[in-house]
Scaffold this motif. Structure first.
Motif, mmCIF file in Angstrom:
data_model
loop_
_atom_site.group_PDB
_atom_site.id
_atom_site.type_symbol
_atom_site.label_atom_id
_atom_site.label_comp_id
_atom_site.label_asym_id
_atom_site.label_seq_id
_atom_site.Cartn_x
_atom_site.Cartn_y
_atom_site.Cartn_z
ATOM 1 N N PRO A 7 -57.864 -4.559 20.192
ATOM 2 C CA PRO A 7 -58.810 -5.340 20.715
ATOM 3 C C PRO A 7 -59.143 -6.627 20.032
ATOM 4 O O PRO A 7 -59.402 -6.493 18.740
ATOM 5 C CB PRO A 7 -59.887 -4.281 20.885
ATOM 6 N N PHE A 8 -59.438 -7.414 20.705
ATOM 7 C CA PHE A 8 -59.956 -8.995 20.045
ATOM 8 C C PHE A 8 -61.523 -9.131 20.397
ATOM 9 O O PHE A 8 -61.921 -8.555 21.409
ATOM 10 C CB PHE A 8 -59.396 -10.085 20.818
ATOM 11 N N TYR A 9 -62.134 -9.749 19.364
ATOM 12 C CA TYR A 9 -63.682 -9.964 19.521
ATOM 13 C C TYR A 9 -63.903 -11.151 18.633
ATOM 14 O O TYR A 9 -62.933 -11.841 17.995
ATOM 15 C CB TYR A 9 -64.391 -8.925 18.601
ATOM 16 N N ILE B 266 -72.465 -17.167 7.969
ATOM 17 C CA ILE B 266 -71.870 -16.182 8.807
ATOM 18 C C ILE B 266 -70.976 -15.236 7.934
ATOM 19 O O ILE B 266 -70.137 -15.802 6.942
ATOM 20 C CB ILE B 266 -70.945 -16.944 9.909
ATOM 21 N N THR B 267 -71.290 -13.743 7.994
ATOM 22 C CA THR B 267 -70.727 -13.085 7.227
ATOM 23 C C THR B 267 -70.235 -11.863 8.147
ATOM 24 O O THR B 267 -70.937 -11.443 9.079
ATOM 25 C CB THR B 267 -71.682 -12.447 6.064
ATOM 26 N N ILE B 268 -69.026 -11.260 7.930
ATOM 27 C CA ILE B 268 -68.427 -10.016 8.607
ATOM 28 C C ILE B 268 -68.218 -8.935 7.541
ATOM 29 O O ILE B 268 -67.798 -9.354 6.576
ATOM 30 C CB ILE B 268 -67.459 -10.573 9.614
ATOM 31 N N TRP B 269 -69.146 -7.820 7.575
ATOM 32 C CA TRP B 269 -68.941 -6.812 6.896
ATOM 33 C C TRP B 269 -67.928 -5.491 7.542
ATOM 34 O O TRP B 269 -68.136 -5.138 8.712
ATOM 35 C CB TRP B 269 -70.226 -6.344 6.506
ATOM 36 N N ASN B 270 -66.943 -4.976 6.733
ATOM 37 C CA ASN B 270 -66.335 -4.023 7.499
ATOM 38 C C ASN B 270 -66.704 -2.544 6.721
ATOM 39 O O ASN B 270 -66.133 -2.320 5.624
ATOM 40 C CB ASN B 270 -64.880 -4.442 7.287
ATOM 41 N N GLY B 271 -67.771 -1.916 7.526
ATOM 42 C CA GLY B 271 -68.227 -0.675 6.742
ATOM 43 C C GLY B 271 -67.621 0.667 7.645
ATOM 44 O O GLY B 271 -67.946 1.603 7.650
ATOM 45 N N SER B 272 -66.489 0.086 8.148
ATOM 46 C CA SER B 272 -65.666 1.215 8.958
ATOM 47 C C SER B 272 -64.290 1.439 8.171
ATOM 48 O O SER B 272 -64.298 1.300 7.004
ATOM 49 C CB SER B 272 -65.245 0.772 10.512
ATOM 50 N N THR B 273 -63.709 2.554 9.024
ATOM 51 C CA THR B 273 -62.418 2.852 8.294
ATOM 52 C C THR B 273 -61.151 2.146 8.988
ATOM 53 O O THR B 273 -60.012 2.347 8.520
ATOM 54 C CB THR B 273 -62.256 4.454 8.611
ATOM 55 N N SER B 274 -61.275 1.242 9.711
ATOM 56 C CA SER B 274 -60.452 0.425 10.417
ATOM 57 C C SER B 274 -60.214 -0.806 9.606
ATOM 58 O O SER B 274 -61.039 -1.212 8.795
ATOM 59 C CB SER B 274 -60.841 -0.005 11.928
ATOM 60 N N TYR B 275 -59.140 -1.516 9.796
ATOM 61 C CA TYR B 275 -58.797 -3.040 9.463
ATOM 62 C C TYR B 275 -58.980 -3.959 10.285
ATOM 63 O O TYR B 275 -58.933 -3.742 11.386
ATOM 64 C CB TYR B 275 -57.385 -3.172 8.931
ATOM 65 N N ILE B 276 -59.690 -5.079 10.014
ATOM 66 C CA ILE B 276 -59.964 -6.268 10.438
ATOM 67 C C ILE B 276 -58.853 -7.266 10.308
ATOM 68 O O ILE B 276 -58.496 -7.799 9.058
ATOM 69 C CB ILE B 276 -61.309 -6.617 10.199
ATOM 70 N N ARG B 277 -58.382 -7.943 11.528
ATOM 71 C CA ARG B 277 -57.611 -9.148 11.068
ATOM 72 C C ARG B 277 -58.270 -10.502 11.622
ATOM 73 O O ARG B 277 -58.456 -10.407 12.954
ATOM 74 C CB ARG B 277 -56.336 -8.690 12.082
ATOM 75 N N ILE B 278 -58.700 -11.331 10.863
ATOM 76 C CA ILE B 278 -59.069 -12.691 11.391
ATOM 77 C C ILE B 278 -57.951 -13.544 11.536
ATOM 78 O O ILE B 278 -56.907 -13.787 10.952
ATOM 79 C CB ILE B 278 -59.909 -13.205 9.868
ATOM 80 N N HIS B 279 -58.106 -14.032 12.884
ATOM 81 C CA HIS B 279 -57.004 -14.880 13.418
ATOM 82 C C HIS B 279 -57.677 -16.403 13.636
ATOM 83 O O HIS B 279 -56.761 -17.299 13.248
ATOM 84 C CB HIS B 279 -56.921 -14.574 14.906
ATOM 85 N N VAL B 280 -58.915 -16.773 13.802
ATOM 86 C CA VAL B 280 -59.139 -18.070 13.919
ATOM 87 C C VAL B 280 -60.362 -18.207 13.257
ATOM 88 O O VAL B 280 -61.396 -17.384 13.432
ATOM 89 C CB VAL B 280 -59.463 -18.410 15.799
ATOM 90 N N ASP C 289 -66.174 -1.029 22.038
ATOM 91 C CA ASP C 289 -66.974 -1.562 21.222
ATOM 92 C C ASP C 289 -66.616 -1.631 19.666
ATOM 93 O O ASP C 289 -65.767 -0.690 19.406
ATOM 94 C CB ASP C 289 -68.351 -0.931 21.161
ATOM 95 N N PRO C 290 -66.890 -2.513 18.976
ATOM 96 C CA PRO C 290 -66.125 -2.375 17.550
ATOM 97 C C PRO C 290 -66.520 -1.043 16.819
ATOM 98 O O PRO C 290 -67.478 -0.627 17.220
ATOM 99 C CB PRO C 290 -67.115 -3.677 16.811
ATOM 100 N N PRO C 291 -65.844 -0.571 16.116
ATOM 101 C CA PRO C 291 -66.096 0.765 15.092
ATOM 102 C C PRO C 291 -67.333 0.670 14.207
ATOM 103 O O PRO C 291 -67.696 -0.619 14.058
ATOM 104 C CB PRO C 291 -64.937 0.599 14.221
ATOM 105 N N PHE D 122 -61.520 -12.335 15.867
ATOM 106 C CA PHE D 122 -60.897 -11.323 14.921
ATOM 107 C C PHE D 122 -60.194 -10.182 16.105
ATOM 108 O O PHE D 122 -60.739 -10.063 17.141
ATOM 109 C CB PHE D 122 -61.556 -10.858 13.848
ATOM 110 N N SER D 123 -59.565 -9.443 15.288
ATOM 111 C CA SER D 123 -59.082 -8.185 16.131
ATOM 112 C C SER D 123 -59.162 -6.878 15.190
ATOM 113 O O SER D 123 -59.524 -7.077 13.930
ATOM 114 C CB SER D 123 -57.376 -8.121 16.280
#
Length: 195
Positions: A42-44, A60-74, A117-119, A188-189
């Motif tokens: 899924p893309f966001y 602008i900041t993205i924080w990954n507090g989940s157990t998934s991996y985020i892939r930044i594309h653009v 929804d995002p994790p 990102f996805s």
């Protein structure tokens, strides 16, 4: 020729394998589909608009507090000047983060409304306090010199930037204070299918 399914006898749970049936030959042929992983993930998008420029600010900041991996594309950034300046160059640094706190929440939107929804634990903010992790991944230089001037820059990423659980990514304004407003979008996805 028609698409069908074949029951797998050793499996009593009712699992099936996708197949194509050729009635003229009385034969089933297994079907295998190959897709790019991004067609499944899924893309966001998250954006910040009209963020007042300030030296050292994390726009602008993205924080990954989940157990998934985020892939930044653009990553696309822009600057809109609100007063006339001469020789005005603004630098914004894209960098990994090891900790994020505070700030104002930004809305993460889905590209496809059918996506989940995002994790839980994935968040985006502006004006956060950020602990930087390593050297910059990308440096944007924008130069809107005249009043009302706008300049944009797009990051050409050779491959997605992967953000592991327990880390983040931020765009921080370099030392110059400047005059104007900062805008950015990050697409990102979330890894559902891993490479």
């Amino acid at each position: 020729m028609s698409e069908s399914y074949i029951q797998l006898p050793p499996d009593s749970t009712g699992k099936k394998v996708r197949s194509i049936y050729y009635p003229d030959k009385g034969v089933y042929e297994e079907v295998g589909l190959s897709k790019n992983i991004e067609s499944t993930n899924p893309f966001y998008a998250v954006s910040v608009s009209a963020s007042a420029v300030a030296a050292g600010k994390h726009h602008i900041t993205i924080w990954n507090g989940s157990t998934s991996y985020i892939r930044i594309h653009v990553v696309k950034v822009g600057m809109h000047s609100t007063a006339a300046v001469t020789g005005f160059v603004m630098q914004f640094i894209l960098q990994r983060a090891s900790a994020v706190s505070g700030g104002t929440a930004l809305t993460i939107v889905k590209f496809d409304p059918r996506d989940p929804d995002p994790p839980t634990g994935i968040s985006a903010t502006t004006g956060a306090t950020v602990t930087l992790k390593e050297a910059p991944l990308f440096i944007f230089t924008v130069n809107p010199e005249e009043t009302g001037g706008t300049a944009w820059e797009l990051a050409y990423l050779p491959k997605p930037i992967v953000i592991a659980p327990g880390e983040g990514i931020t765009i921080q304004q370099y030392g110059t204070a400047g005059v104007g407003l900062f805008n950015a979008v990050i697409i990102f996805s979330i890894e559902v299918v891993t490479p």
